[in-house]
Scaffold this motif. Structure first.
Motif, PDB file in Angstrom:
ATOM      1  N   LEU A   1       0.675  -1.579  -0.038  1.00 22.86           N
ATOM      2  CA  LEU A   1       0.111   0.245  -0.145  1.00 22.86           C
ATOM      3  C   LEU A   1       0.754   1.306  -0.725  1.00 22.86           C
ATOM      4  O   LEU A   1       1.504   1.380   0.771  1.00 22.86           O
ATOM      5  N   LEU A   2       0.166   2.274  -0.800  1.00 24.09           N
ATOM      6  CA  LEU A   2       0.789   3.513  -0.807  1.00 24.09           C
ATOM      7  C   LEU A   2       0.066   4.113   0.431  1.00 24.09           C
ATOM      8  O   LEU A   2      -1.428   4.998  -0.556  1.00 24.09           O
ATOM      9  N   ILE A   3       0.656   5.394   1.180  1.00 24.00           N
ATOM     10  CA  ILE A   3      -0.758   6.369   1.682  1.00 24.00           C
ATOM     11  C   ILE A   3       0.438   7.793   1.211  1.00 24.00           C
ATOM     12  O   ILE A   3       2.006   7.526   1.841  1.00 24.00           O
ATOM     13  N   VAL A   4       0.247   8.570   0.883  1.00 22.13           N
ATOM     14  CA  VAL A   4       0.502   9.733   1.029  1.00 22.13           C
ATOM     15  C   VAL A   4      -1.132  10.588   1.086  1.00 22.13           C
ATOM     16  O   VAL A   4      -1.465  10.776   1.611  1.00 22.13           O
ATOM     17  N   GLU A   5      -0.057  11.015   2.416  1.00 20.21           N
ATOM     18  CA  GLU A   5      -1.216  11.794   3.146  1.00 20.21           C
ATOM     19  C   GLU A   5      -0.024  12.562   3.764  1.00 20.21           C
ATOM     20  O   GLU A   5       1.069  12.661   4.267  1.00 20.21           O
TER      21      GLU A   5
ATOM     22  N   GLY B   1      -0.290  -6.751   8.067  1.00 16.10           N
ATOM     23  CA  GLY B   1       0.333  -7.605   6.855  1.00 16.10           C
ATOM     24  C   GLY B   1       0.604  -7.167   6.079  1.00 16.10           C
ATOM     25  O   GLY B   1       1.447  -7.553   4.686  1.00 16.10           O
ATOM     26  N   PHE B   2       0.208  -5.419   5.618  1.00  8.62           N
ATOM     27  CA  PHE B   2       0.586  -5.300   4.182  1.00  8.62           C
ATOM     28  C   PHE B   2       2.240  -4.222   4.705  1.00  8.62           C
ATOM     29  O   PHE B   2       2.399  -3.841   5.720  1.00  8.62           O
ATOM     30  N   ALA B   3       2.264  -4.502   3.090  1.00  3.94           N
ATOM     31  CA  ALA B   3       3.425  -3.524   3.630  1.00  3.94           C
ATOM     32  C   ALA B   3       3.245  -2.175   3.016  1.00  3.94           C
ATOM     33  O   ALA B   3       2.638  -1.557   2.259  1.00  3.94           O
ATOM     34  N   VAL B   4       3.923  -1.009   3.346  1.00  3.35           N
ATOM     35  CA  VAL B   4       3.371   0.492   3.429  1.00  3.35           C
ATOM     36  C   VAL B   4       4.453   1.391   2.862  1.00  3.35           C
ATOM     37  O   VAL B   4       5.140   1.384   4.129  1.00  3.35           O
ATOM     38  N   ASP B   5       3.947   1.784   2.690  1.00  4.74           N
ATOM     39  CA  ASP B   5       5.269   3.061   1.825  1.00  4.74           C
ATOM     40  C   ASP B   5       4.578   4.460   2.250  1.00  4.74           C
ATOM     41  O   ASP B   5       2.957   4.706   2.399  1.00  4.74           O
ATOM     42  N   VAL B   6       4.868   5.730   2.314  1.00  9.11           N
ATOM     43  CA  VAL B   6       4.543   7.046   3.245  1.00  9.11           C
ATOM     44  C   VAL B   6       5.477   7.884   2.166  1.00  9.11           C
ATOM     45  O   VAL B   6       6.565   8.011   2.202  1.00  9.11           O
ATOM     46  N   VAL B   7       4.488   8.748   1.752  1.00  7.03           N
ATOM     47  CA  VAL B   7       4.823  10.196   1.185  1.00  7.03           C
ATOM     48  C   VAL B   7       3.995  11.650   1.551  1.00  7.03           C
ATOM     49  O   VAL B   7       2.722  10.620   2.218  1.00  7.03           O
ATOM     50  N   HIS B   8       3.999  11.798   2.076  1.00  7.78           N
ATOM     51  CA  HIS B   8       3.829  13.206   2.622  1.00  7.78           C
ATOM     52  C   HIS B   8       3.722  14.821   1.683  1.00  7.78           C
ATOM     53  O   HIS B   8       2.702  15.470   1.375  1.00  7.78           O
ATOM     54  N   ASP B   9       3.772  14.726   0.030  1.00  3.00           N
ATOM     55  CA  ASP B   9       3.739  15.130  -1.571  1.00  3.00           C
ATOM     56  C   ASP B   9       3.078  14.680  -2.361  1.00  3.00           C
ATOM     57  O   ASP B   9       3.028  14.040  -2.250  1.00  3.00           O
ATOM     58  N   GLY B  10       2.036  15.553  -2.859  1.00  2.00           N
ATOM     59  CA  GLY B  10       1.442  15.014  -4.297  1.00  2.00           C
ATOM     60  C   GLY B  10       1.989  14.487  -5.558  1.00  2.00           C
ATOM     61  O   GLY B  10       1.572  13.592  -5.609  1.00  2.00           O
ATOM     62  N   LEU B  11       3.127  15.588  -5.165  1.00  3.04           N
ATOM     63  CA  LEU B  11       3.881  14.836  -6.539  1.00  3.04           C
ATOM     64  C   LEU B  11       4.371  13.955  -6.581  1.00  3.04           C
ATOM     65  O   LEU B  11       4.654  12.849  -7.638  1.00  3.04           O
ATOM     66  N   GLU B  12       5.555  13.557  -5.400  1.00  2.00           N
ATOM     67  CA  GLU B  12       6.130  12.620  -4.961  1.00  2.00           C
ATOM     68  C   GLU B  12       4.844  11.063  -4.818  1.00  2.00           C
ATOM     69  O   GLU B  12       5.507  10.170  -5.463  1.00  2.00           O
TER      70      GLU B  12
ATOM     71  N   TYR C   1       1.881  -1.292  -6.437  1.00  2.16           N
ATOM     72  CA  TYR C   1       0.493  -0.501  -5.178  1.00  2.16           C
ATOM     73  C   TYR C   1      -0.374  -1.510  -5.434  1.00  2.16           C
ATOM     74  O   TYR C   1      -0.692  -1.700  -6.793  1.00  2.16           O
ATOM     75  N   ASP C   2      -0.621  -2.250  -4.893  1.00  4.02           N
ATOM     76  CA  ASP C   2      -2.495  -3.136  -5.068  1.00  4.02           C
ATOM     77  C   ASP C   2      -3.500  -1.848  -4.230  1.00  4.02           C
ATOM     78  O   ASP C   2      -3.995  -2.062  -4.956  1.00  4.02           O
ATOM     79  N   LEU C   3      -2.643  -1.242  -3.454  1.00  5.96           N
ATOM     80  CA  LEU C   3      -3.454   0.596  -3.684  1.00  5.96           C
ATOM     81  C   LEU C   3      -2.991   1.464  -2.403  1.00  5.96           C
ATOM     82  O   LEU C   3      -1.658   1.757  -2.046  1.00  5.96           O
ATOM     83  N   VAL C   4      -3.587   2.632  -2.760  1.00  6.60           N
ATOM     84  CA  VAL C   4      -3.739   3.439  -2.514  1.00  6.60           C
ATOM     85  C   VAL C   4      -4.176   4.567  -1.764  1.00  6.60           C
ATOM     86  O   VAL C   4      -5.591   4.649  -2.271  1.00  6.60           O
ATOM     87  N   VAL C   5      -3.581   4.917  -0.278  1.00  7.31           N
ATOM     88  CA  VAL C   5      -4.832   6.132   0.441  1.00  7.31           C
ATOM     89  C   VAL C   5      -4.226   6.771   0.080  1.00  7.31           C
ATOM     90  O   VAL C   5      -3.384   7.414   0.221  1.00  7.31           O
ATOM     91  N   LEU C   6      -4.628   8.116   0.063  1.00  3.75           N
ATOM     92  CA  LEU C   6      -4.765   9.666  -0.808  1.00  3.75           C
ATOM     93  C   LEU C   6      -5.400  10.347   0.022  1.00  3.75           C
ATOM     94  O   LEU C   6      -6.746  10.518  -0.605  1.00  3.75           O
ATOM     95  N   ASP C   7      -4.926  11.489   0.581  1.00  3.68           N
ATOM     96  CA  ASP C   7      -5.286  12.886   1.205  1.00  3.68           C
ATOM     97  C   ASP C   7      -5.870  13.522  -0.084  1.00  3.68           C
ATOM     98  O   ASP C   7      -4.811  13.949  -1.311  1.00  3.68           O
ATOM     99  N   ILE C   8      -6.862  14.573   0.122  1.00  4.97           N
ATOM    100  CA  ILE C   8      -7.215  16.030  -0.689  1.00  4.97           C
ATOM    101  C   ILE C   8      -6.056  16.379  -0.640  1.00  4.97           C
ATOM    102  O   ILE C   8      -5.728  17.073  -1.813  1.00  4.97           O
ATOM    103  N   MET C   9      -5.860  17.109   0.840  1.00  5.22           N
ATOM    104  CA  MET C   9      -5.532  18.225   0.651  1.00  5.22           C
ATOM    105  C   MET C   9      -3.619  18.534   0.841  1.00  5.22           C
ATOM    106  O   MET C   9      -3.043  17.575   2.268  1.00  5.22           O
ATOM    107  N   LEU C  10      -3.364  18.193  -0.014  1.00  2.00           N
ATOM    108  CA  LEU C  10      -1.740  17.837  -0.355  1.00  2.00           C
ATOM    109  C   LEU C  10      -1.121  19.000  -0.934  1.00  2.00           C
ATOM    110  O   LEU C  10      -1.436  19.419  -1.748  1.00  2.00           O
ATOM    111  N   PRO C  11       0.380  19.339  -0.564  1.00  2.00           N
ATOM    112  CA  PRO C  11       1.303  20.208  -1.086  1.00  2.00           C
ATOM    113  C   PRO C  11       2.128  19.799  -2.301  1.00  2.00           C
ATOM    114  O   PRO C  11       1.804  18.164  -2.570  1.00  2.00           O
ATOM    115  N   GLY C  12       2.501  20.728  -3.321  1.00  2.00           N
ATOM    116  CA  GLY C  12       3.055  20.426  -4.660  1.00  2.00           C
ATOM    117  C   GLY C  12       1.784  19.483  -5.073  1.00  2.00           C
ATOM    118  O   GLY C  12       2.077  20.393  -6.254  1.00  2.00           O
TER     119      GLY C  12
END
Length: 220
Positions: free
Chosen positions: A3-7, A24-35, A45-56
């Motif tokens: 999973l990818l968390i963009v938050e 049991g998931f493998a999780v990566d985290v980034v804090h910027d929309g472009l990244e 990735y099998d799924l993305v958790v995506l915040d709406i209000m992001l920098p970039g």
């Protein structure tokens, strides 16, 4: 499953990552929309958790860009906003589901699992079978014949990657990529440890080692 968390709320992102890793998931985290767009666009990735209000780049644009590029990864959008218009805009850009902050962690996990089940159904049965072993990716249960085999979250994740390509050789780097997060810098031989544990539980003949190439879940 990876999973990818963009938050951009660091505390929330790390809290979600910790909880989902325990599931049991493998999780990566980034804090910027472009990244986030760059990482998600790599297609691993099998799924993305995506915040709406992001920098970039905001989440709407990230989601729209991924869909325009042909990526069909499930996307669960998060936002502090609340209103039908916001939800409609998120879904119109191609998101699969929508969750408004503050939310229950239990609800988020349920939504994640529901999206993964939906994707599994779209691609066929969520139960993967090989050599008398049945791996239910939705219920996260494993049977060999009539017997249920109790696995840890990480053991299940490793077996799932092998079962997805039953009969084929799956390389150690591929297993690491989907079961451990992007930042993992430990010994890659950790995969061997979990394969050994699976053999003890499933039978020594269940998983073959293909020297120099990887592992194969026997499909006969």
């Amino acid at each position: 499953m990876r999973l990818l968390i963009v938050e951009d709320e660091t505390r929330l992102a790390l809290s979600l990552a910790k909880g989902l890793t325990a599931e049991g998931f493998a999780v990566d985290v980034v804090h910027d929309g472009l990244e986030g767009l760059h990482r998600a666009g790599e297609g691993s990735y099998d799924l993305v958790v995506l915040d709406i209000m992001l920098p970039g780049m905001n989440g709407y644009r990230v989601c729209g860009a991924l869909r325009a590029a042909g990526h069909d990864v499930p996307i669960l959008m998060l936002t502090a906003k609340d209103g039908e218009y916001d939800e409609a805009e998120g879904l119109d850009t191609g998101a699969d589901d929508y969750l408004t902050k503050p939310f229950s962690y239990v609800v988020l996990v349920a939504r994640v699992r529901a999206l993964l089940r939906r994707r599994a159904r779209a691609g066929g049965s969520p139960v993967l079978r090989a050599g008398g072993i049945a791996v239910d990716t939705a219920a996260r249960r494993v049977h060999r014949g009539e017997d249920e085999i109790v696995l840890t979250a990480k053991e299940f994740a490793v077996l799932e990657q092998l079962a997805l390509r039953a009969g084929e050789v799956v390389g150690k780097p591929e297993i690491l990529e989907h079961v451990w997060d992007f930042a993992y810098e430990g010994d890659p031989n950790i995969v061997e440890v979990y394969v050994s544990a699976l053999r003890r539980k499933l039978g020594a003949d269940a998983i073959q080692t293909v020297r120099g190439a990887g592992y194969r879940l026997v499909n006969s």
